[in-house]
Design a protein around this motif. Structure first.
Motif, PDB file in Angstrom:
ATOM      1  N   LEU A 217       0.826  -1.205   0.000  1.00 30.71           N
ATOM      2  CA  LEU A 217       0.000   0.000   0.000  1.00 30.71           C
ATOM      3  C   LEU A 217       0.862   1.259   0.000  1.00 30.71           C
ATOM      4  CD1 LEU A 217      -2.755   1.363   0.124  1.00 30.71           C
ATOM      5  CD2 LEU A 217      -2.672   1.152   2.619  1.00 30.71           C
ATOM      6  N   ALA A 218       1.920   1.252   0.801  1.00 26.39           N
ATOM      7  CA  ALA A 218       2.806   2.414   0.847  1.00 26.39           C
ATOM      8  C   ALA A 218       3.452   2.660  -0.511  1.00 26.39           C
ATOM      9  CB  ALA A 218       3.877   2.209   1.919  1.00 26.39           C
ATOM     10  N   LEU A 219       3.855   1.579  -1.187  1.00 22.74           N
ATOM     11  CA  LEU A 219       4.469   1.699  -2.504  1.00 22.74           C
ATOM     12  C   LEU A 219       3.453   2.185  -3.529  1.00 22.74           C
ATOM     13  CD1 LEU A 219       7.029   1.189  -4.183  1.00 22.74           C
ATOM     14  CD2 LEU A 219       6.208  -1.134  -4.574  1.00 22.74           C
ATOM     15  N   ARG A 220       2.259   1.647  -3.449  1.00 19.52           N
ATOM     16  CA  ARG A 220       1.209   2.032  -4.390  1.00 19.52           C
ATOM     17  C   ARG A 220       0.868   3.515  -4.232  1.00 19.52           C
ATOM     18  NH1 ARG A 220      -2.880  -1.979  -3.387  1.00 19.52           N
ATOM     19  NH2 ARG A 220      -4.434  -0.559  -2.535  1.00 19.52           N
ATOM     20  N   ARG A 221       0.809   3.961  -2.995  1.00 19.86           N
ATOM     21  CA  ARG A 221       0.465   5.357  -2.738  1.00 19.86           C
ATOM     22  C   ARG A 221       1.592   6.286  -3.183  1.00 19.86           C
ATOM     23  NH1 ARG A 221      -2.182   8.075   2.705  1.00 19.86           N
ATOM     24  NH2 ARG A 221      -2.215  10.208   1.881  1.00 19.86           N
ATOM     25  N   SER A 222       2.809   5.975  -2.811  1.00 22.52           N
ATOM     26  CA  SER A 222       3.920   6.862  -3.163  1.00 22.52           C
ATOM     27  C   SER A 222       4.127   6.921  -4.678  1.00 22.52           C
ATOM     28  CB  SER A 222       5.211   6.431  -2.459  1.00 22.52           C
ATOM     29  OG  SER A 222       5.600   5.129  -2.852  1.00 22.52           O
ATOM     30  N   SER A 223       3.934   5.797  -5.369  1.00 19.08           N
ATOM     31  CA  SER A 223       4.127   5.799  -6.822  1.00 19.08           C
ATOM     32  C   SER A 223       3.074   6.645  -7.519  1.00 19.08           C
ATOM     33  CB  SER A 223       4.110   4.369  -7.370  1.00 19.08           C
ATOM     34  OG  SER A 223       2.857   3.748  -7.171  1.00 19.08           O
ATOM     35  N   ALA A 224       1.857   6.690  -6.961  1.00 19.51           N
ATOM     36  CA  ALA A 224       0.811   7.544  -7.534  1.00 19.51           C
ATOM     37  C   ALA A 224       1.068   9.012  -7.212  1.00 19.51           C
ATOM     38  CB  ALA A 224      -0.556   7.115  -7.014  1.00 19.51           C
ATOM     39  N   GLU A 225       1.424   9.289  -5.969  1.00 18.55           N
ATOM     40  CA  GLU A 225       1.572  10.678  -5.539  1.00 18.55           C
ATOM     41  C   GLU A 225       2.837  11.332  -6.074  1.00 18.55           C
ATOM     42  OE1 GLU A 225      -0.982  10.479  -1.363  1.00 18.55           O
ATOM     43  OE2 GLU A 225       1.216  10.438  -1.263  1.00 18.55           O
ATOM     44  N   ARG A 226       3.859  10.535  -6.391  1.00 17.53           N
ATOM     45  CA  ARG A 226       5.122  11.098  -6.864  1.00 17.53           C
ATOM     46  C   ARG A 226       5.251  11.087  -8.388  1.00 17.53           C
ATOM     47  NH1 ARG A 226       9.948  11.580  -3.818  1.00 17.53           N
ATOM     48  NH2 ARG A 226       9.582  11.621  -1.583  1.00 17.53           N
ATOM     49  N   ASP A 227       4.196  10.735  -9.081  1.00 17.57           N
ATOM     50  CA  ASP A 227       4.225  10.746 -10.538  1.00 17.57           C
ATOM     51  C   ASP A 227       4.445  12.188 -11.016  1.00 17.57           C
ATOM     52  OD1 ASP A 227       3.591  10.789 -13.307  1.00 17.57           O
ATOM     53  OD2 ASP A 227       2.366   8.992 -13.059  1.00 17.57           O
ATOM     54  N   GLY A 229       3.884  13.519 -13.683  1.00 17.36           N
ATOM     55  CA  GLY A 229       2.814  14.007 -14.561  1.00 17.36           C
ATOM     56  C   GLY A 229       1.640  14.602 -13.816  1.00 17.36           C
ATOM     57  N   ASN A 230       1.608  14.448 -12.500  1.00 16.52           N
ATOM     58  CA  ASN A 230       0.461  14.931 -11.726  1.00 16.52           C
ATOM     59  C   ASN A 230       0.255  16.438 -11.860  1.00 16.52           C
ATOM     60  OD1 ASN A 230       0.020  12.331 -10.861  1.00 16.52           O
ATOM     61  ND2 ASN A 230       0.879  12.634  -8.810  1.00 16.52           N
ATOM     62  N   LYS A 231       1.356  17.192 -11.969  1.00 15.67           N
ATOM     63  CA  LYS A 231       1.209  18.652 -12.049  1.00 15.67           C
ATOM     64  C   LYS A 231       0.514  19.067 -13.348  1.00 15.67           C
ATOM     65  CE  LYS A 231       6.004  19.118 -13.664  1.00 15.67           C
ATOM     66  NZ  LYS A 231       7.336  19.714 -13.351  1.00 15.67           N
ATOM     67  N   GLU A 240      -9.020  19.638  -7.763  1.00 16.68           N
ATOM     68  CA  GLU A 240      -9.949  18.717  -7.097  1.00 16.68           C
ATOM     69  C   GLU A 240     -10.059  17.397  -7.843  1.00 16.68           C
ATOM     70  OE1 GLU A 240     -14.634  18.509  -5.637  1.00 16.68           O
ATOM     71  OE2 GLU A 240     -13.759  20.424  -6.245  1.00 16.68           O
ATOM     72  N   LEU A 241     -10.278  17.448  -9.168  1.00 19.71           N
ATOM     73  CA  LEU A 241     -10.375  16.227  -9.958  1.00 19.71           C
ATOM     74  C   LEU A 241      -9.020  15.519 -10.015  1.00 19.71           C
ATOM     75  CD1 LEU A 241     -11.831  14.234 -11.755  1.00 19.71           C
ATOM     76  CD2 LEU A 241     -11.557  15.828 -13.683  1.00 19.71           C
ATOM     77  N   ALA A 242      -7.946  16.289 -10.161  1.00 17.23           N
ATOM     78  CA  ALA A 242      -6.611  15.683 -10.207  1.00 17.23           C
ATOM     79  C   ALA A 242      -6.313  14.916  -8.924  1.00 17.23           C
ATOM     80  CB  ALA A 242      -5.548  16.759 -10.433  1.00 17.23           C
ATOM     81  N   ASP A 243      -6.699  15.486  -7.792  1.00 13.38           N
ATOM     82  CA  ASP A 243      -6.484  14.817  -6.507  1.00 13.38           C
ATOM     83  C   ASP A 243      -7.253  13.503  -6.446  1.00 13.38           C
ATOM     84  OD1 ASP A 243      -5.605  14.800  -3.622  1.00 13.38           O
ATOM     85  OD2 ASP A 243      -7.777  14.845  -3.335  1.00 13.38           O
ATOM     86  N   LEU A 245      -8.154  11.666  -9.016  1.00 12.36           N
ATOM     87  CA  LEU A 245      -7.524  10.731  -9.946  1.00 12.36           C
ATOM     88  C   LEU A 245      -6.294  10.073  -9.305  1.00 12.36           C
ATOM     89  CD1 LEU A 245      -7.805  12.826 -13.222  1.00 12.36           C
ATOM     90  CD2 LEU A 245      -8.922  10.628 -12.788  1.00 12.36           C
ATOM     91  N   VAL A 246      -5.485  10.862  -8.624  1.00 13.26           N
ATOM     92  CA  VAL A 246      -4.297  10.310  -7.966  1.00 13.26           C
ATOM     93  C   VAL A 246      -4.699   9.326  -6.878  1.00 13.26           C
ATOM     94  CG1 VAL A 246      -2.307  10.869  -6.512  1.00 13.26           C
ATOM     95  CG2 VAL A 246      -2.819  12.284  -8.512  1.00 13.26           C
ATOM     96  N   ARG A 247      -5.687   9.702  -6.057  1.00 13.16           N
ATOM     97  CA  ARG A 247      -6.139   8.799  -5.000  1.00 13.16           C
ATOM     98  C   ARG A 247      -6.758   7.523  -5.571  1.00 13.16           C
ATOM     99  NH1 ARG A 247     -10.224  10.718  -2.311  1.00 13.16           N
ATOM    100  NH2 ARG A 247     -10.473  12.728  -3.359  1.00 13.16           N
ATOM    101  N   SER A 248      -7.379   7.645  -6.735  1.00 13.29           N
ATOM    102  CA  SER A 248      -7.974   6.468  -7.366  1.00 13.29           C
ATOM    103  C   SER A 248      -6.910   5.476  -7.840  1.00 13.29           C
ATOM    104  CB  SER A 248      -8.854   6.898  -8.544  1.00 13.29           C
ATOM    105  OG  SER A 248      -9.904   7.734  -8.112  1.00 13.29           O
ATOM    106  N   LEU A 249      -5.749   5.994  -8.205  1.00 16.65           N
ATOM    107  CA  LEU A 249      -4.675   5.109  -8.667  1.00 16.65           C
ATOM    108  C   LEU A 249      -4.170   4.200  -7.556  1.00 16.65           C
ATOM    109  CD1 LEU A 249      -2.567   7.513 -10.930  1.00 16.65           C
ATOM    110  CD2 LEU A 249      -4.143   5.707 -11.660  1.00 16.65           C
ATOM    111  N   TRP A 250      -4.217   4.672  -6.311  1.00 19.58           N
ATOM    112  CA  TRP A 250      -3.701   3.833  -5.235  1.00 19.58           C
ATOM    113  C   TRP A 250      -4.789   3.259  -4.328  1.00 19.58           C
ATOM    114  CZ3 TRP A 250      -4.200   5.244  -0.028  1.00 19.58           C
ATOM    115  CH2 TRP A 250      -4.438   6.581   0.257  1.00 19.58           C
ATOM    116  N   GLY A 251      -6.044   3.625  -4.601  1.00 20.91           N
ATOM    117  CA  GLY A 251      -7.130   3.057  -3.816  1.00 20.91           C
ATOM    118  C   GLY A 251      -7.488   3.865  -2.598  1.00 20.91           C
ATOM    119  N   GLY A 252      -7.143   5.150  -2.580  1.00 23.10           N
ATOM    120  CA  GLY A 252      -7.422   5.989  -1.419  1.00 23.10           C
ATOM    121  C   GLY A 252      -8.761   6.678  -1.480  1.00 23.10           C
ATOM    122  N   VAL A 253      -9.603   6.292  -2.423  1.00 23.42           N
ATOM    123  CA  VAL A 253     -10.939   6.873  -2.525  1.00 23.42           C
ATOM    124  C   VAL A 253     -11.906   6.075  -1.672  1.00 23.42           C
ATOM    125  CG1 VAL A 253     -10.665   7.904  -4.803  1.00 23.42           C
ATOM    126  CG2 VAL A 253     -11.236   5.489  -4.620  1.00 23.42           C
ATOM    127  N   GLY A 254     -13.056   6.652  -1.434  1.00 21.48           N
ATOM    128  CA  GLY A 254     -14.048   5.935  -0.625  1.00 21.48           C
ATOM    129  C   GLY A 254     -13.535   5.694   0.773  1.00 21.48           C
TER     130      GLY A 254
END
Length: 258
Positions: A217-227, A229-231, A240-243, A245-254
């Motif tokens: 989970l830590a790896l999944r989150r850091s790889s999404a947040e440190r991409d 291309g996010n900027k 708001e939408l970008a945030d 999308l990033v959370r959706s990549l690692w499963g931090g939604v819901g």
């Protein structure tokens, strides 16, 4: 003729690459029970603030799969740039590497592919893991280094270079039919090899699963947040939408990992 740039327009190239991800996704659906995650239902179709860029993101989980993302972003009729991914993160019942596919079209008209097995242990010290899961790809890695049709794609991000395995297949090339077919062949070989590993994997002991899941989970989150291309995503789609999308990549939604 196949070595010359094809007469495929950018939309046709996009559709070829997106078709590859859909074929791979279908193979995964045939092997695993995958359930769509309702937390990203509103991302199945979204667009940028000016309407020029569009995207789609779906996510799945199941008994053996913790988080699977299938997504694309771009507008092949208006822009040379697009990106798409199919990333499969296993649960901690086995320690087979996770599986990553990313394809895209670049502003210069070339295509890009990134195909990799995401390590779930420290490869410098876990030599058995290195030999079992990464040595089999080494010859393919070396062969592609000498392929004149391809150019090694090196990320400017220090983190991403560290995230990638030592045998990652990450290249750009002209959008020829030949290069597209090579991309499809490499992707299928990678998926088929991975599926044999999953079927043959020994179970992780119950007392080791919690630590492995936390690392995943830590790896999944850091790889999404440190991409890096996010900027650009934030510029195109708003913060708001970008945030989301990033959370959706690692499963931090819901409520999954809040």
């Amino acid at each position: 003729m196949t070595q010359q740039p094809s007469d495929l327009d950018n939309k046709a190239v996009f559709e070829q690459l997106w078709g590859i991800t859909k074929e791979l996704h279908q193979k995964l659906e045939a092997r695993f029970q995958l359930h769509p995650d309702p937390s990203v239902e509103d991302l199945q179709q979204y667009s940028s603030l000016d309407g020029n860029m569009k995207g789609s993101l779906t996510a799945f989980s199941g008994e053996e799969i913790d988080w699977l993302v299938h997504s694309w972003l771009g507008n092949p009729e208006k822009s040379n740039f697009s990106t798409m991914r199919l990333t499969t993160w296993l649960k901690s019942h086995i320690q087979v590497p996770h599986l990553a596919f990313e394809f895209g079209t670049l502003p210069n008209g070339n295509i890009l592919f990134y195909i990799d097995y995401i390590a779930r242990t420290e490869l410098l010290s876990d030599l058995a893991h290195l030999d079992r899961y990464y040595e089999p790809v080494n010859q393919t890695f070396l062969k592609l280094q000498d392929d004149s049709r391809l150019k090694v794609f090196t990320s400017k991000s220090l983190y991403l270079r560290l995230f990638q395995s030592p045998v990652k297949l990450c290249y750009s090339g002209a959008p020829t039919l030949e290069t597209l077919e090579l991309t499809r062949t490499l992707a299928y070989e990678t998926l088929d090899r991975w599926l044999t590993w999953v079927d043959a994997a020994e179970p992780v002991s119950e007392d080791a699963r919690k630590a492995l899941a936390a690392r995943d989970l830590a790896l999944r989150r850091s790889s999404a947040e440190r991409d890096p291309g996010n900027k650009f995503v934030a510029q195109m789609f708003g913060s708001e939408l970008a945030d989301k999308l990033v959370r959706s990549l690692w499963g931090g939604v819901g409520s999954r990992h809040r």
